[in-house]
Design an enzyme around this catalytic site. Structure first.
Site, short mmCIF file in Angstrom:
data_model
loop_
_atom_site.label_atom_id
_atom_site.label_comp_id
_atom_site.label_asym_id
_atom_site.label_seq_id
_atom_site.Cartn_x
_atom_site.Cartn_y
_atom_site.Cartn_z
N ARG A 1 -6.64 -0.70 -7.48
CA ARG A 1 -7.13 0.41 -6.63
C ARG A 1 -7.27 1.65 -7.51
NH1 ARG A 1 -4.29 1.27 -0.96
NH2 ARG A 1 -6.36 2.03 -0.40
N ASP B 1 -2.30 10.77 -2.57
CA ASP B 1 -2.54 9.68 -3.53
C ASP B 1 -2.78 10.18 -4.94
OD1 ASP B 1 -3.09 8.32 -0.85
OD2 ASP B 1 -3.03 6.67 -2.30
N LYS C 1 -5.54 9.83 2.37
CA LYS C 1 -6.29 8.95 3.28
C LYS C 1 -7.42 9.68 3.99
CE LYS C 1 -5.98 5.46 3.79
NZ LYS C 1 -6.89 4.53 3.07
N ARG D 1 0.85 -1.20 0.00
CA ARG D 1 0.00 0.00 0.00
C ARG D 1 0.89 1.25 0.00
NH1 ARG D 1 1.51 1.86 4.12
NH2 ARG D 1 0.26 3.73 3.80
N GLY D 2 0.22 2.43 -0.08
CA GLY D 2 0.95 3.68 -0.21
C GLY D 2 1.14 3.97 -1.69
N ALA D 3 0.81 5.19 -2.12
CA ALA D 3 0.70 5.47 -3.55
C ALA D 3 1.97 5.14 -4.36
CB ALA D 3 0.29 6.93 -3.74
N GLN E 1 -3.43 2.48 9.74
CA GLN E 1 -2.07 2.60 9.20
C GLN E 1 -1.18 3.45 10.12
OE1 GLN E 1 -4.89 2.87 7.44
NE2 GLN E 1 -4.63 2.28 5.31
#
Ligand code: MRU
Length: 355
Positions: free
Chosen positions: A94, A241, A252, A59-61, A200
């Site tokens: 996503r 993002d 987020k 995860r994480g852009a 997170q």
């Protein structure tokens, strides 16, 4: 997909390495298991990578962009004609982080330029190049962000979600700026917002800050505005993002409330992200697709080494779970990238960062 249990490294020191490509596979720390145990996933096909991204193991852009790039390369190693299929699978994983689309497009372009029979080699080389570019961007944006914030004496910083090495190659984005401030002895405290529903902040940011030896406190998301209003925070620093052409920022869910509180209190609201997160084709925040995730992420909490789940509400309660929100450019004091800093709230164009 194989899951390999390694020695627990929760007590380990130093930066974490979220992804590595070795022996023909992508090895990724399963972030759903952190901070209780470190498990590495061995990913060998595009569908493996897409499903790891969907369930937030990766995860994480910027990190999902790099993982998707390797995903294309892995698929072409099995099927040199598989570019369109791999691209479709990975793009659909996503919707909000534009880095994912940028990454598969970049690898796709390299494949189309490649000599006959060289598709897989070209894809892997491009994925490695993207990985290296994002790590270099992290180092540069950390420097620019710390220069910007250091001059304003931002000693107590509030952050949201996880934006460190688990979210982007190198040291991350917002957390890289924070780590750079700490390294320059210009940081007193990080206040990490827990980041409901998937925590997170509580699980990953605290894990990284502990490893880096940076002083921190964890708060519930709802505590942030009150602490900011009480003068206990000098700056809010978050990741992103997708940044629209007009400077609106998707990040987020919960980020927008921190921005409102920061601006009301007259402290800087700073967004850090590589230029791969800017989407010049997206005119404004209203055009950003906000990922809607499963209701049970809201109605249940997962916890502990065994991943036990606990019900938080009455069975059948209707839950809504937007994973991101949009902060308008007018609230963004600064956008920090590897190419420097712009001030959207003061009227700077974010597109000037693209050169
Ligand atoms: O749903 P997640 O955990 O992938 O959301 C991540 C964030 O919102 C981060 O702030 C963003 O990707 C920037 S990370 C470098």
């Amino acid at each position: 997909m194989t899951s390999i249990r390694r020695d627990a490294v929760v007590a380990a020191d130093g930066p974490v390495v979220a992804l590595r490509f070795e022996h023909g596979a992508l090895w990724a720390i399963d972030q759903t298991a952190l901070p209780w145990r470190e498990t590495e996933l061995e990913l060998r096909r595009a569908a493996d990578v897409a499903s790891a991204i969907e369930r937030l193991s990766i995860r994480g852009a910027p990190l999902i962009g790099v993982a998707a790039a390797y995903g294309v390369a892995l698929e072409l190693a099995h099927d040199p004609e598989g570019l369109e299929r791999a691209t479709a699978i990975l793009r659909g994983a996503r919707p909000t982080a534009v880095n994912l689309a940028h990454a598969v497009d970049r690898v796709g372009a390299a494949v189309r330029r490649a000599a006959p029979g060289e598709a897989a080699t070209a894809a892997l080389a491009e994925a490695h190049a993207l990985h290296a570019d994002e790590a270099a961007a992290s180092a540069e944006l950390a420097r620019h962000g710390a220069d910007y914030l250091g001059s304003g004496a931002a000693r107590r910083v509030l952050t949201h979600c996880n934006t460190g090495a688990l979210a982007a190659p190198g040291r991350g984005t917002a957390l890289a700026v924070i780590a750079e401030l700490a390294q320059r002895s210009q940081l007193e405290l990080v206040i990490a917002a827990e980041t409901r529903p998937l925590l997170q902040g509580a699980r990953l940011t605290v894990y990284e800050l502990r490893r880096l030896g940076i002083e921190h406190e964890l708060v519930v998301d709802g505590a942030a505005a009150g602490l900011i209003a009480a003068g206990e925070v000098d700056a809010v620093v978050v990741g992103c993002d997708r940044v629209a052409a007009n400077g609106d920022v998707a990040n987020k869910v919960g980020t927008y409330s921190h921005a409102l509180a920061a601006v009301a209190a007259g402290i800087p609201f700073v967004v850090a992200g590589p230029t791969s997160t800017i989407d010049p084709g997206c005119p404004s925040g209203t055009a950003i697709a906000i990922e809607q995730r499963a209701a049970d992420e809201v109605s249940r909490v997962r916890s502990g080494a065994a991943g036990e789940t606990y019900e938080l509400t009455l069975p059948g309660t209707r839950c809504r779970n937007p994973a991101f929100d949009v902060t308008p450019a007018s609230l963004v004091t600064a956008l920090v990238s590897e190419h420097g800093v712009v001030e959207p709230a003061a009227g700077d164009s974010v597109l000037s960062l693209l050169g």
